[in-house]
Design an enzyme around this catalytic site. Structure first.
Site, PDB file in Angstrom:
ATOM      1  N   GLU A 103       0.828  -1.130  -0.063  1.00 37.30           N
ATOM      2  CA  GLU A 103       0.057  -0.033  -0.145  1.00 37.30           C
ATOM      3  C   GLU A 103       0.907   1.229  -0.019  1.00 37.30           C
ATOM      4  O   GLU A 103       0.475   2.098  -0.688  1.00 37.30           O
ATOM      5  CB  GLU A 103      -0.971  -0.055   1.340  1.00 37.30           C
ATOM      6  CG  GLU A 103      -2.100  -0.922   1.002  1.00 37.30           C
ATOM      7  CD  GLU A 103      -1.862  -2.401   1.410  1.00 37.30           C
ATOM      8  OE1 GLU A 103      -2.671  -3.277   1.117  1.00 37.30           O
ATOM      9  OE2 GLU A 103      -0.601  -2.653   1.756  1.00 37.30           O
ATOM     10  N   HIS A 153      -9.494  -5.808  10.763  1.00 37.61           N
ATOM     11  CA  HIS A 153     -10.179  -5.636   9.408  1.00 37.61           C
ATOM     12  C   HIS A 153     -11.737  -5.017   9.631  1.00 37.61           C
ATOM     13  O   HIS A 153     -12.302  -4.990   8.718  1.00 37.61           O
ATOM     14  CB  HIS A 153     -10.459  -6.990   8.379  1.00 37.61           C
ATOM     15  CG  HIS A 153      -9.357  -7.607   8.206  1.00 37.61           C
ATOM     16  ND1 HIS A 153      -8.329  -8.249   9.072  1.00 37.61           N
ATOM     17  CD2 HIS A 153      -8.505  -7.612   7.159  1.00 37.61           C
ATOM     18  CE1 HIS A 153      -7.450  -8.900   8.616  1.00 37.61           C
ATOM     19  NE2 HIS A 153      -7.476  -8.493   7.249  1.00 37.61           N
TER      20      HIS A 153
END
Length: 371
Positions: free
Chosen positions: A94, A163
């Site tokens: 990322e 998450h």
């Protein structure tokens, strides 16, 4: 012709209606019956497709957005249509591909960076905050950064603490970023188009559990020129007794709560925030000045949350209009549990909103008694 319409009104409408009221009711039913349904997934896909078609500077980059057509199939068909130069699969890095995206935006391209979940954006937060958000100010307005960071935000189901976090409060606290959170398909289409066209960096917070939900969309929303204004909330249903603010998935919960409250004679006004930064303080305060009560709803943690900011705004601008303390509904102040029963307790539920609204209206709550 009027005679035919009059007979139609008499047969389909309420006997107490006049001709004009009856015609409006029939027209409304005809419109609703012909309204197209679209999933949030398809709304996002179509918005990306149309903006990429309209502007060759727009491109999509992220993990599995190309060959796999997106982890949630948001980018389905785009690689085949636009090719690998505009739909770029990346390694699981990322920080790397977000930095490349910001650099591309510096040079006038319009990247759309997809995070498989916004929890993974933590790997790239230096580029989002220190590079994208601050460059326009630090360059005295000489450098714009037209980039969109998008992906699922908040709780899904059974994916654990790492998450499931909502990052609306994190990103909306930073000057230089715009933060959007769509609820339904029209929100998704109109706000994503607005985000891609905007000259500033936009954090676009979707919800995984909403991707497969279908919502009616108007003919106007299906037009390729359709775009929703950033910074403007939407009143989803009008009411006079209590204002309920929510965003993303919680808007649906607020609307269900409003239906339950209506059975008990409480008229709730539900505001879909749509835009978290800039926040539509005017719409919120105008509603509170009408209803004299406020309930804020969000999935995120309670401390320093969106609800806290809304409370501060209302206390600063509309304190004298309040007839009851403001109620804040938020996620539990713990990392998200993995067990399904604990997970349900950690995120707001419809009954929590109902109880809070009844408290602000000083009404006894059978739900609270049952609990």
């Amino acid at each position: 012709m009027l005679g035919i319409l009059g007979r139609k009104v008499a047969s389909q409408g309420n006997p107490s209606w006049g001709l004009e009221q009856g015609l409006r009711a029939i027209a409304s039913r005809a419109f609703s019956s012909s309204a197209k349904e679209m999933t949030v997934r398809d709304a996002l896909n179509s918005a990306l497709d149309e903006e990429m078609s309209a502007d060759p500077k727009v491109f999509l980059m992220g993990e599995e957005v190309g060959e796999y057509q997106g982890a949630y199939k948001i980018s389905k068909g785009l690689l085949e249509k636009y090719g690998p130069e505009r739909v770029l699969d990346t390694p699981i890095t990322e920080a790397g591909f977000t930095g490349i995206g910001v650099g591309a935006a510096y040079y006038g391209l319009r990247p759309v960076i997809e995070f498989m979940t916004f929890n993974f954006s933590m790997q790239a937060i230096d580029h989002i905050i220190n590079s994208a958000a601050k460059s326009n100010y630090m360059s005295a307005g000489q450098m714009s950064v037209p980039i969109v960071f998008r992906g699922p935000n908040g709780a899904a189901a059974g994916v654990g603490a790492q998450h499931s976090q909502c990052f609306a409060a994190w990103y909306s606290s930073c000057p230089g970023l715009k933060v959007l959170a769509p609820y339904n398909s029209e929100d998704a289409r109109g706000l994503l188009k607005a985000a891609i066209r905007d000259p500033d960096p936009v954090v676009f917070l979707e919800n995984e559990l909403l991707y497969g939900e279908s919502f009616p969309v108007s003919a106007e929303a299906l037009d390729s020129s359709f775009c929703l204004p950033i910074g403007k909330a939407k009143i989803e249903c009008e009411g006079k007794d209590v204002t309920i603010t929510a965003f993303s998935k919680m808007v649906g919960y607020a609307l269900k709560a409003a239906e339950i409250l209506a059975k008990d004679g409480i008229s709730a006004e539900v505001i879909n925030l749509r835009s978290i930064r800039p926040l539509d303080r005017s719409t919120i305060n105008t509603s509170v000045r009408k209803t004299n009560r406020l309930v804020t709803v969000e999935e995120g943690f309670p401390q320093h949350g969106i609800g806290a900011e809304i409370c501060a705004s209302v206390l600063e601008d509309s304190f004298e209009y309040l007839d009851a303390p403001v109620e804040r509904i938020a996620g539990a102040d713990v990392p998200m549990p993995y067990a399904a029963n604990l997970e349900r307790m950690a995120v707001p539920q419809v009954e929590d909103i109902v109880r809070a609204a009844k408290r602000t209206c000083y009404r006894a709550s059978s739900l609270a008694a049952a609990a």
